[in-house]
Scaffold this active site. Structure first.
Site, mmCIF file in Angstrom:
data_model
loop_
_atom_site.group_PDB
_atom_site.id
_atom_site.type_symbol
_atom_site.label_atom_id
_atom_site.label_comp_id
_atom_site.label_asym_id
_atom_site.label_seq_id
_atom_site.Cartn_x
_atom_site.Cartn_y
_atom_site.Cartn_z
ATOM 1 N N ASP A 14 0.833 -1.200 0.000
ATOM 2 C CA ASP A 14 0.000 0.000 0.000
ATOM 3 C C ASP A 14 0.870 1.254 0.000
ATOM 4 O O ASP A 14 0.616 2.193 -0.760
ATOM 5 C CB ASP A 14 -0.938 -0.007 1.212
ATOM 6 C CG ASP A 14 -1.949 1.121 1.164
ATOM 7 O OD1 ASP A 14 -2.579 1.310 0.105
ATOM 8 O OD2 ASP A 14 -2.103 1.817 2.178
ATOM 9 N N LYS A 18 1.398 4.269 -2.895
ATOM 10 C CA LYS A 18 1.288 5.708 -2.611
ATOM 11 C C LYS A 18 2.567 6.452 -2.996
ATOM 12 O O LYS A 18 2.511 7.562 -3.524
ATOM 13 C CB LYS A 18 0.951 5.915 -1.137
ATOM 14 C CG LYS A 18 -0.467 5.480 -0.827
ATOM 15 C CD LYS A 18 -0.775 5.551 0.643
ATOM 16 C CE LYS A 18 -2.202 5.055 0.867
ATOM 17 N NZ LYS A 18 -2.531 4.869 2.253
#
Length: 83
Positions: A14, A18
């Site tokens: 994750d 980003k």
């Protein structure tokens, strides 16, 4: 943990996604998120845990590994950070 399966938080993907988005917004050409180095905090032995409950029950057995890394970092005047 913020994801339904804590392995999704601990594997670092994750954050890598980003970072990839931020890099692209800054004009840095990153073609694939897999090009971003990341380190999973999920022990190899637990990646295939059959359930979240099994994963959570087994996870404390690996606390000593992270504790040892934290002690090593502290001996060098450093700390561990997980983003």
């Amino acid at each position: 943990y913020t994801e339904p399966d804590p392995r999704d938080d601990l594997d670092g993907m994750d954050v890598a996604r980003k970072v990839c988005i931020l890099a692209r917004e800054c004009g840095i050409q990153i073609l694939d998120v897999d090009l971003i180095a990341k380190r999973s905090l999920v022990p190899d032995e637990l990646e295939a845990a059959a359930s979240i409950d099994e994963f959570m029950a087994e996870l404390p057995k690996y606390d000593s590994l992270i504790a040892a890394e934290a002690e090593e970092a502290a001996a060098e005047g450093k700390v561990l950070r997980f983003v």
